[in-house]
Design a protein around this motif. Structure first.
Motif, PDB file in Angstrom:
ATOM      1  N   UNK A  89       0.809   3.425  -7.805  1.00 62.45           N
ATOM      2  CA  UNK A  89       1.331   2.957  -6.504  1.00 62.45           C
ATOM      3  C   UNK A  89       0.317   2.083  -5.778  1.00 62.45           C
ATOM      4  N   UNK A  90      -0.975   2.321  -6.040  1.00 65.05           N
ATOM      5  CA  UNK A  90      -2.022   1.504  -5.397  1.00 65.05           C
ATOM      6  C   UNK A  90      -1.915   0.044  -5.835  1.00 65.05           C
ATOM      7  N   UNK A  91      -1.250  -0.205  -6.986  1.00 60.46           N
ATOM      8  CA  UNK A  91      -1.092  -1.572  -7.486  1.00 60.46           C
ATOM      9  C   UNK A  91       0.213  -2.233  -7.075  1.00 60.46           C
ATOM     10  N   UNK A  92       1.030  -1.540  -6.268  1.00 56.63           N
ATOM     11  CA  UNK A  92       2.294  -2.130  -5.807  1.00 56.63           C
ATOM     12  C   UNK A  92       2.025  -3.277  -4.825  1.00 56.63           C
ATOM     13  N   UNK A  93       2.933  -4.242  -4.784  1.00 56.46           N
ATOM     14  CA  UNK A  93       2.752  -5.402  -3.903  1.00 56.46           C
ATOM     15  C   UNK A  93       2.758  -4.986  -2.429  1.00 56.46           C
ATOM     16  N   UNK A  94       3.675  -4.044  -2.092  1.00 53.86           N
ATOM     17  CA  UNK A  94       3.778  -3.618  -0.691  1.00 53.86           C
ATOM     18  C   UNK A  94       3.226  -2.210  -0.528  1.00 53.86           C
ATOM     19  N   UNK A  95       2.487  -2.045   0.568  1.00 57.49           N
ATOM     20  CA  UNK A  95       1.849  -0.745   0.810  1.00 57.49           C
ATOM     21  C   UNK A  95       2.879   0.375   1.002  1.00 57.49           C
TER      22      UNK A  95
END
Length: 370
Positions: A291-297
């Motif tokens: 999830x840390x690599x997702x585009x949106x926080x």
């Protein structure tokens, strides 16, 4: 009494896990409490406890003041707890005045619709989470246990029991390892005496191990095997439907001959989680890392563009069922947190109005007597 004398005075406790850390916690207690004796809770019944004191085993109950001040079930002593107790003269009975702060505790939501908690076990070093390699094998259920285990502060260890009943135990172990990042997974069979050597590093004098899992996974058989003794009565299991007819109905702490303390817990049909956000993050650390690599926080990992979690499912590096369980459990925990907050607000409001009523009564009383 200095530290050395105190430790010497409690020599019998060393077998039950008393050490300098507990001694330090006792030294931090108010002076009145330090004059009581520390004891470890070794069994829990509906209205009483069995505790191990420096004089041996006693039956104990909490004081009226203790009961009055306990707001939640988890405020009461549980198996594995260290308590400060007062011995009743000439009897093998004690009263419990205080609880020493816990180092770890496995807590679940109490059964029923009330929002309350229940301590499954306290002050464990390791939590052996058992799952049988028959029809009972269930990765999703084990994920729930891992959330509670990580939240507890104890180190989780997965034991896949009845490995002799399974054609390809290694395949199940691999499946379990991918769902349990950072957790050791051991294949064992108590009946065939397989795998005990893998457990020896955990079986150390003074260390406490709690054995947990759903009904019928062979916890009592496992305990007897670890103890080289028939300490726990067990009944057979109907392998065609994997339902256990086991006799553990209360929690109990046993001292093995090698000095390890093992806690047996009743089988749970379903583990209801309690306030376990940190445990959720650790049990699903692989999803959290993705999830840390997702585009949106604030990505919800549903249909958001640039979602690293959904990409991992497409790549086959993450199982869709694991993400579903993560989402479902996160929703359940936030729902429980909202219920807790709303109850806490109600309780605060009730306490406030009751104190205002008593103020009004006091003022009225003052006026009456002037």
């Amino acid at each position: 009494m200095n530290n050395t004398d105190t430790l010497h005075h409690h020599q019998q406790h060393l077998a039950y896990g008393w050490n300098t850390d507990w001694n330090h916690k006792m030294e931090q207690m108010p002076k009145s409490t330090r004059e009581l004796e520390p004891a470890r809770v070794i069994a829990q019944h509906s209205h009483s406890y069995q505790i191990m004191t420096p004089d041996g085993e006693h039956t104990a109950t909490v004081t009226g003041k203790y009961e009055f001040n306990a707001a939640l079930k988890s405020d009461f002593p549980a198996v594995g707890d260290w308590v400060m107790a007062e011995k009743l003269p000439g009897e093998t009975r004690s009263v419990i005045h205080r609880l020493l702060p816990r180092q770890s505790a496995m807590i679940r939501k109490a059964a029923g619709s009330t929002v309350d908690d229940q301590v499954v076990g306290a002050n464990m070093d390791y939590l052996f989470i058992t799952n049988a390699l028959n029809q009972d094998f269930n990765v999703r259920k084990m994920e729930r246990y891992l959330i509670a285990a990580w939240e507890s502060g104890a180190s989780p260890v997965i034991l896949l029991t009845k490995a002799d009943l399974c054609g390809d135990p290694e395949a199940f172990a691999a499946q379990m390892e991918s769902a349990a990042p950072g957790v050791p997974v051991h294949l064992i069979s108590a009946l065939q005496n397989q795998g005990k050597e893998q457990l020896l590093p955990y079986l150390q004098p003074g260390k406490t191990i709690a054995v947990t899992g759903s009904s019928g996974v062979g916890k009592s058989t496992l305990l007897n095997w670890l103890a080289d003794d028939n300490m726990m009565e067990t009944q057979g299991i109907r392998e065609n439907d994997a339902r256990g007819r086991h006799t553990t109905t209360h929690r109990e702490l046993f001292l093995l001959t090698n000095g390890t303390l093992v806690m047996d817990t009743p089988g749970m049909r379903e583990l209801q989680l309690w306030d376990a956000q940190d445990g959720l993050e650790q049990a699903f650390s692989d999803i959290e890392a993705l999830a840390a690599g997702c585009r949106y926080r604030d990505c919800r990992h549903e249909s958001d563009p640039g979602c690293a979690v959904l990409q991992a499912i497409q790549d086959g590096t993450l199982e869709a069922k694991r993400l579903h369980n993560y989402r479902k459990t996160a929703k359940e925990l936030s729902h429980l947190a909202r219920k807790e907050n709303s109850l806490a607000k109600k309780a605060k409001k009730a306490a406030g109005s009751s104190s205002r009523r008593s103020e009004r009564r006091t003022k009225a009383g003052d006026w009456d007597y002037d």
